[in-house]
Motif scaffolding. Structure first.
Motif, mmCIF file in Angstrom:
data_model
loop_
_atom_site.group_PDB
_atom_site.id
_atom_site.type_symbol
_atom_site.label_atom_id
_atom_site.label_comp_id
_atom_site.label_asym_id
_atom_site.label_seq_id
_atom_site.Cartn_x
_atom_site.Cartn_y
_atom_site.Cartn_z
ATOM 1 N N LEU A 1 36.804 15.358 -18.000
ATOM 2 C CA LEU A 1 35.360 14.574 -16.924
ATOM 3 C C LEU A 1 34.718 15.832 -17.592
ATOM 4 O O LEU A 1 33.544 15.407 -17.303
ATOM 5 N N GLU A 2 34.934 17.053 -17.791
ATOM 6 C CA GLU A 2 34.156 18.301 -17.970
ATOM 7 C C GLU A 2 33.113 18.844 -18.830
ATOM 8 O O GLU A 2 31.920 18.542 -18.256
ATOM 9 N N GLN B 1 28.193 11.527 -11.085
ATOM 10 C CA GLN B 1 29.250 11.278 -10.663
ATOM 11 C C GLN B 1 31.002 11.843 -11.309
ATOM 12 O O GLN B 1 31.681 11.870 -10.541
ATOM 13 N N CYS B 2 30.639 12.109 -12.550
ATOM 14 C CA CYS B 2 31.481 13.199 -13.084
ATOM 15 C C CYS B 2 32.019 14.182 -12.371
ATOM 16 O O CYS B 2 32.846 14.582 -11.371
ATOM 17 N N TYR B 3 30.845 14.861 -10.827
ATOM 18 C CA TYR B 3 31.375 16.527 -10.715
ATOM 19 C C TYR B 3 31.667 15.617 -9.709
ATOM 20 O O TYR B 3 33.134 16.293 -9.268
ATOM 21 N N ARG B 4 31.217 14.418 -9.009
ATOM 22 C CA ARG B 4 31.963 14.106 -8.219
ATOM 23 C C ARG B 4 33.730 13.711 -7.955
ATOM 24 O O ARG B 4 34.557 14.300 -7.166
ATOM 25 N N LYS B 5 33.826 13.453 -8.402
ATOM 26 C CA LYS B 5 35.697 12.906 -9.159
ATOM 27 C C LYS B 5 36.834 14.554 -9.247
ATOM 28 O O LYS B 5 37.472 14.130 -9.061
ATOM 29 N N LEU B 6 36.003 15.341 -10.074
ATOM 30 C CA LEU B 6 36.218 16.745 -9.761
ATOM 31 C C LEU B 6 36.596 17.486 -9.245
ATOM 32 O O LEU B 6 37.240 18.248 -8.972
ATOM 33 N N GLY B 7 35.714 17.125 -7.952
ATOM 34 C CA GLY B 7 35.301 17.287 -6.508
ATOM 35 C C GLY B 7 34.657 18.527 -6.915
ATOM 36 O O GLY B 7 35.015 19.406 -5.926
ATOM 37 N N ARG C 1 31.487 20.860 -5.357
ATOM 38 C CA ARG C 1 31.289 20.475 -5.452
ATOM 39 C C ARG C 1 29.670 22.029 -5.373
ATOM 40 O O ARG C 1 28.616 21.581 -5.521
ATOM 41 N N GLU D 1 28.447 19.434 -8.259
ATOM 42 C CA GLU D 1 27.773 18.476 -7.730
ATOM 43 C C GLU D 1 26.461 19.106 -6.939
ATOM 44 O O GLU D 1 25.759 18.494 -7.045
#
Length: 856
Positions: free
Chosen positions: A373-374, A405-411, A413, A416
């Motif tokens: 994802l990253e 959206q990818c960074y939000r799934k990764l948490g 912040r 994001e």
């Protein structure tokens, strides 16, 4: 001199002597340092009298940066070859080419099939087209005419169309008589041949090459019929060449079809291929495509896999990343795509080919389903950045939202927040200001929860400053200096200084010039361009035209040299506004038309340009003022941003006043005045308030209005006229004089307005004079010649408008109920007065001069 040529050559040149003579005349002009395909015949006939340099573009899915110039560099050697083989910027390559062309007089530089060119190559052509007039050289650029409206080459052609050094030579289809002559030796039905090909020279010759076959309905059938006459081994070789555009190098073909390498001569003799310095190529790209598309899918994949392996380790030089990426995708090799496409994107971006870089990142993403994802977020962010620089804002927004959206799934912040900040910047360009502001504030809210860092400084600096609250910019500057981050310092100084300059705060210009200097020393090209942009607009907005001209000239030159076309477009729009304000209306219309002709996603340059076009027409009393002013209003009204909306609102108010529709002025200006007052912009407040005052709206003089407007509204017309004259604004000075109650200043106002060609305003002043008993008033120029600077009559203007709509003479005659010969005479007169040779050039020149709108 640059010549753009469309079409394809025939084997036997029929009905082409006129074009050959035109090319010969252009070369003669070059020899004598005057302005200024067939191409192969033309060049072959002049190899003893001129130096010929030739390059052709690659038909890759994503073109190789500077691809056609590699062949040119091999012929010229020296500095050009070193730069093209390296990582030089387009402006450096263009400069070296200019020097090379200037050393051999005369020279002919041919760039073939530029419809496949990469962005860096187009930048080189753009720069050459602007500068080649002073060099003893002829630049011939050929391309297919099947370009969609937003094709980058159509944009380039539109930009160069206003240059007198550029000629466009269209190769028309063959006539039925010429097709019959070519078909006669083959015993082919000439009528059916003409019907099936439309006289296209390539189609005709390709169909005739398969003379033993039944006449096909498509060129593909003709090409395949021709290929079928070859031996199986030669067809294998032909298929291998078709799989490796733009050429089949000997070593590469040995890897793809080792058993058929000795059949090169058979393929050459068939006329399907021709030999070049680096290998063999198809004579026509359509033939290559026909062969490639006819390959069974398994055969196609095998060839691309072999090509991928061979090109990854070429016998000499470095691997061509764009070709590797192309074959990796065609072979369906996801691992190879993810290896080569991002590298190819970085290479393209380093050359200023941002559109190609964005396409390479998109290719990688198509094969990135199994990425972490990253990693996917990183590719999406980089694609968004390249799309943004290419002004492909819808694509940039889509990619940046996906990264978010990818960074939000990764948490994550921090990323994001940074992604939201990037999204905010992108959303601003197409005028989605409210969304931009929400994303910017959300970014700050997220990043303020974390330890302060670079991301927070960038987010602070990105917050909107038009409401006069500079606190966030000050925080960004303090944090950037604490982090010792030059780029953030530059960006914050620029945005802060810009906001202060618009409000006539003295420290604003100082901050902007410091940002420009810091960015220049650090080699931050985009930030230099942004600083030039802010300085130029700030000075134009505050009517400081001497300073504006300095930065407009330097900024335009810098952006041209560094391939930063989007920023150059902004600067052109500001130049158009400056020319309008200084009374240079023909120049203003031409500059604004050049902006409108370029289909970009950012709305601010187009808004300003349409305002200029609409005001030129309104002030002259020309038709066609409504459409550009309504478009400017539609583009800016919903933004809620004074800097965009105020010019459109003021322009519509002025146009209404000139037409005597005073009651409409209040509606056009009310919201815009509220926004300008909220944002504390003195010049915007003054301009809007002045039109409301002229329309009879009784209200107090706004405290914040710029001085010329304030004294004008207060009734001191004499002082207002002096101030406008000192600023270099003759139209506004004349309008100030027109507020007088005395005959002498009113006559001066009438003289100046008539000199400017401002017929509606002059008529208003003349009525005032007559109502006061004045006699002997000058009538001014006749309307039929005043409307245009070249003396076209009213009837010629009607004919010109229909020519620009694409109507032929017979259609114009029917439309205007005239004899066909009368229309012929009118068209001849129009071409003569506009000093052009063709109807297309007449349309372009009329738009440049502001005689007609984009829609005719």
């Amino acid at each position: 001199m640059t010549t753009l040529i469309t079409g394809e050559p025939s084997t036997e040149l029929l009905e082409r002597q006129g074009e050959l003579d035109a090319l010969a005349a252009l070369l003669d002009d070059v020899r004598e340092q005057r302005r200024g395909w067939l191409l192969r015949r033309f060049c072959d006939e002049r190899r003893n009298s001129a130096r010929i340099l030739w390059g052709a573009c690659d038909a890759l899915y994503t073109p190789s940066p500077l691809g056609p110039l590699i062949e040119v560099a091999e012929s010229s050697g020296g500095e050009v070859e070193a730069l093209v083989r390296g990582a030089a910027k387009p402006y450096e390559v263009a400069t070296a080419l200019m020097h090379e062309l200037g050393r051999h007089a005369p020279s002919v530089l041919v760039l073939e099939d530029v419809h496949w060119a990469d962005e860096a190559t187009l930048d080189v052509v753009r720069l050459l087209g602007r500068k080649v007039e002073g060099v003893p050289a002829l630049l011939l650029v050929s391309y297919r005419d099947e370009l969609d409206r937003v094709h980058p080459l159509r944009v380039l052609a539109g930009e160069l169309s206003t240059s007198r050094a550029v000629r466009r030579l269209r190769v028309d289809p063959l006539s039925p008589e010429a097709v019959a002559r070519l078909a006669e030796p083959h015993g082919v039905d000439a009528v059916a041949l003409y019907r099936n090909t439309g006289g296209n020279p390539f189609f005709v010759t390709e169909v005739l090459a398969g003379a033993d076959a039944e006449i096909p309905n498509t060129v593909r059938d003709a090409v395949l019929a021709r290929a079928a006459r070859l031996s199986p081994e030669a067809r294998d070789l032909l298929e291998a060449v078709a799989a490796v555009p733009p050429r089949g190098e000997t070593w590469l073909l040995e890897a793809l079809a080792p058993e058929a390498i000795d059949r090169v001569e058979e393929c050459l003799a068939s006329g399907m291929l021709s030999s070049g310095p680096e290998g063999v190529v198809f004579r026509h790209e359509l033939a290559r495509l026909a062969i490639e598309e006819s390959l069974p899918s398994d055969r196609r994949v095998i060839l691309h896999r072999k090509a991928l392996g061979a090109l990854a380790a070429p016998p000499t030089g470095s691997p061509d990343l764009a070709r590797l990426s192309h074959h990796a995708e065609a072979a369906g090799d996801a691992e190879a795509v993810l290896r080569f496409a991002p590298e190819a994107a970085v290479r393209a971006a380093s050359l200023g080919a941002h559109r190609e870089a964005a396409a390479q990142f998109a290719r990688a993403l198509r094969f990135g389903d199994h990425l972490q994802l990253e990693e996917r977020a990183e590719l999406l962010g980089r694609r968004a950045a390249e799309c943004y620089l290419a002004d492909e804002n819808d694509e940039a927004i889509e990619a940046q939202r996906a990264a978010l959206q990818c960074y939000r799934k990764l948490g994550d912040r921090r990323r994001e927040g940074d992604s939201l900040r990037s999204l905010s910047e992108i959303l601003w360009c197409p005028g989605r200001v409210a969304e931009s502001q929400r994303a910017g504030r959300e970014a700050v809210a997220i990043l303020e929860e974390l330890p302060p860092g670079r991301e927070l400084a960038l987010a602070y600096g990105n917050l909107p400053i038009f409401e006069g609250d500079f606190a966030s910019s000050q925080r960004a500057l303090e944090l950037a200096e604490r982090l010792d981050d030059t780029q953030i310092v530059v960006r914050t100084l620029a945005s802060l200084g810009f906001g202060e300059s618009l409000r006539c705060m003295s420290e604003g210009v100082e901050r902007l010039t410091r940002a420009l200097q810091l960015a220049g020393r650090a080699g931050m090209y985009e930030d230099v361009a942004r600083a030039f942009d802010y300085l130029a607009l700030a000075f134009v907005h505050t009517r400081s035209y001497a300073s504006a001209t300095e930065y407009l000239d330097a900024g335009t030159r810098y952006c041209s040299e560094h391939g930063l076309e989007l920023y150059r477009l902004y600067l052109l729009a500001y130049r158009a506004r400056s020319e309008l304000d200084r009374g240079q209306w023909a120049d203003a219309a031409a500059t604004a038309a050049a902006v409108v002709n370029v289909p970009r996603a950012s709305t601010m340059p187009r808004t300003i340009a349409q305002v200029v076009l609409g005001l030129v027409r309104a002030r002259r009393g020309d038709p066609g003022q409504t459409a550009p002013l309504e478009e400017a209003w539609a583009l800016s009204e919903s933004t809620g941003e004074s800097l965009r909306f105020e010019p459109a609102a003021a322009a519509r108010a002025e146009a209404a006043w000139l037409e005597g529709k005073h009651e409409a002025v209040a509606g056009f200006t009310q919201t815009a005045l509220e926004l300008a007052t909220r944002d504390k912009l003195p010049w915007a407040i003054g301009e809007l308030a002045s039109w409301r005052w002229r329309a009879g709206i009784e209200e107090a003089v706004p405290d914040q209005a710029a001085e010329p407007y304030a004294v004008q509204i207060a009734g001191d017309w004499s002082r207002a006229a002096e101030l406008w004259t000192d600023l270099g604004c003759p139209y506004e000075a004349a309008l100030a004089l027109a507020d007088a109650d005395e005959e002498e200043p009113l006559r001066r106002a009438l003289d100046e307005l008539q000199h400017l060609g401002a017929r509606p305003a002059a008529a208003i002043v003349a009525r005032r004079l007559r109502s006061g008993g004045a006699t002997g008033l000058p009538r001014g120029p006749r309307p039929t010649t005043e409307v245009n600077p070249v003396g076209l009559t009213a009837r010629e203007m009607e004919v010109l408008a229909l020519v620009a709509q694409g109507l032929r003479n017979a259609e114009i005659a029917e439309h205007l109920v005239l004899a066909a010969k009368t229309v012929d005479h009118h068209v001849s007169a129009i071409l003569r007065k506009l000093d052009v040779r063709t109807r297309g050039q007449a349309s372009a020149e009329a738009i440049r001069l502001g005689l007609i709108g984009q829609d005719g």
